[in-house]
Design a protein around this motif. Sequence first.
Motif, PDB file in Angstrom:
ATOM      1  N   GLY A  17      -0.970  -5.965   4.994  1.00 51.31           N
ATOM      2  CA  GLY A  17      -2.117  -6.242   4.133  1.00 51.31           C
ATOM      3  C   GLY A  17      -1.983  -5.600   2.762  1.00 51.31           C
ATOM      4  O   GLY A  17      -2.383  -6.189   1.751  1.00 51.31           O
ATOM      5  N   ALA A  18      -1.415  -4.400   2.708  1.00 50.24           N
ATOM      6  CA  ALA A  18      -1.210  -3.732   1.421  1.00 50.24           C
ATOM      7  C   ALA A  18      -0.211  -4.496   0.567  1.00 50.24           C
ATOM      8  O   ALA A  18      -0.386  -4.622  -0.658  1.00 50.24           O
ATOM      9  CB  ALA A  18      -0.720  -2.303   1.652  1.00 50.24           C
ATOM     10  N   VAL A  19       0.848  -5.018   1.196  1.00 50.09           N
ATOM     11  CA  VAL A  19       1.852  -5.803   0.462  1.00 50.09           C
ATOM     12  C   VAL A  19       1.241  -7.106  -0.035  1.00 50.09           C
ATOM     13  O   VAL A  19       1.397  -7.482  -1.211  1.00 50.09           O
ATOM     14  CB  VAL A  19       3.079  -6.075   1.354  1.00 50.09           C
ATOM     15  CG1 VAL A  19       4.074  -6.969   0.632  1.00 50.09           C
ATOM     16  CG2 VAL A  19       3.740  -4.761   1.777  1.00 50.09           C
ATOM     17  N   ASN A  20       0.527  -7.799   0.835  1.00 47.39           N
ATOM     18  CA  ASN A  20      -0.129  -9.041   0.414  1.00 47.39           C
ATOM     19  C   ASN A  20      -1.166  -8.772  -0.664  1.00 47.39           C
ATOM     20  O   ASN A  20      -1.354  -9.575  -1.588  1.00 47.39           O
ATOM     21  CB  ASN A  20      -0.776  -9.726   1.613  1.00 47.39           C
ATOM     22  CG  ASN A  20       0.246 -10.296   2.576  1.00 47.39           C
ATOM     23  OD1 ASN A  20       1.395 -10.561   2.191  1.00 47.39           O
ATOM     24  ND2 ASN A  20      -0.143 -10.480   3.833  1.00 47.39           N
ATOM     25  N   GLY A  21      -1.848  -7.616  -0.549  1.00 45.80           N
ATOM     26  CA  GLY A  21      -2.830  -7.249  -1.561  1.00 45.80           C
ATOM     27  C   GLY A  21      -2.188  -7.009  -2.916  1.00 45.80           C
ATOM     28  O   GLY A  21      -2.762  -7.339  -3.961  1.00 45.80           O
ATOM     29  N   ALA A  22      -0.983  -6.434  -2.923  1.00 47.15           N
ATOM     30  CA  ALA A  22      -0.272  -6.222  -4.188  1.00 47.15           C
ATOM     31  C   ALA A  22       0.056  -7.547  -4.842  1.00 47.15           C
ATOM     32  O   ALA A  22      -0.052  -7.698  -6.075  1.00 47.15           O
ATOM     33  CB  ALA A  22       1.001  -5.412  -3.939  1.00 47.15           C
ATOM     34  N   LEU A  31      -8.762   0.696  -2.904  1.00 46.50           N
ATOM     35  CA  LEU A  31      -9.107  -0.406  -2.009  1.00 46.50           C
ATOM     36  C   LEU A  31      -8.167  -0.442  -0.807  1.00 46.50           C
ATOM     37  O   LEU A  31      -8.603  -0.632   0.337  1.00 46.50           O
ATOM     38  CB  LEU A  31      -9.059  -1.733  -2.771  1.00 46.50           C
ATOM     39  CG  LEU A  31      -9.456  -2.980  -1.981  1.00 46.50           C
ATOM     40  CD1 LEU A  31     -10.909  -2.906  -1.533  1.00 46.50           C
ATOM     41  CD2 LEU A  31      -9.233  -4.232  -2.832  1.00 46.50           C
ATOM     42  N   ILE A  32      -6.871  -0.243  -1.058  1.00 43.30           N
ATOM     43  CA  ILE A  32      -5.903  -0.254   0.038  1.00 43.30           C
ATOM     44  C   ILE A  32      -6.132   0.928   0.970  1.00 43.30           C
ATOM     45  O   ILE A  32      -6.099   0.787   2.207  1.00 43.30           O
ATOM     46  CB  ILE A  32      -4.470  -0.246  -0.512  1.00 43.30           C
ATOM     47  CG1 ILE A  32      -4.186  -1.537  -1.293  1.00 43.30           C
ATOM     48  CG2 ILE A  32      -3.456  -0.058   0.617  1.00 43.30           C
ATOM     49  CD1 ILE A  32      -4.396  -2.819  -0.502  1.00 43.30           C
ATOM     50  N   LEU A  33      -6.382   2.099   0.409  1.00 45.28           N
ATOM     51  CA  LEU A  33      -6.643   3.265   1.260  1.00 45.28           C
ATOM     52  C   LEU A  33      -7.914   3.080   2.081  1.00 45.28           C
ATOM     53  O   LEU A  33      -7.976   3.489   3.248  1.00 45.28           O
ATOM     54  CB  LEU A  33      -6.721   4.530   0.413  1.00 45.28           C
ATOM     55  CG  LEU A  33      -5.395   5.026  -0.168  1.00 45.28           C
ATOM     56  CD1 LEU A  33      -5.631   6.240  -1.063  1.00 45.28           C
ATOM     57  CD2 LEU A  33      -4.395   5.365   0.936  1.00 45.28           C
TER      58      LEU A  33
END
Length: 209
Positions: free
Chosen positions: A110-115, A51-53
């Motif tokens: 966004g990747a950090v918030n997604g984690a 999803l992040i990629l």
Amino acid sequence: MAPEPQTTGLVHHPDGCARCWWAGLDPLYVAYHDTEWGVPEYDSRALYEKLILDGFQAGLSWITILRRREGFRSAFAGFDPERIARFTEADIERLMADTGIIRNRAKIVGAVNGARAFLRIEESGPGFSRFLWDLAGGAPAQPRPQSRADIPTETEVSRAMGRALKAEGFSFCGPTIVYAFMQAVGMVNDHLAGCHRHAPCAALAKPAP
């Protein structure tokens, strides 16, 4: 000998296999098409990574991301959400200087918030995988597209999934990005019906655990 494009969107390669048009000739892309794309994925960490990629792909081609995937994995701690959730501003600056990834601050943040959103979902319910698969209907869809014209860029399911992800704290999860994600992780089997990978992916379809 170059593969022969067909009006349906199938491409017949010299190895005798018919493949979806988008795989082209790049060996990395062909290998991805033949071994990963459309295979149902039920592992939560792997789903987070993809999803992040896909979010990083926004505005770019997937092959651009695929060529940098190992760089992303190294930079993002193997896409371990627990580690990424602890990233600080110093980590974000480190990533902004890393030429092995796409250096886009909004996507990195966004990747950090997604984690962090991933961890909240894992802790508050049945887990990230079940959260996504329930939104997808609980099992891989099997539409059997006959040509590339039969494959949408977004669906009501991808729109609903994107809204749910955004509500949880994810970004870069619009309906087109989410539908590409759903195709890649086998939530929908969009290999063309004549592609040599359609039937093997269909055989792997099962209700999500």
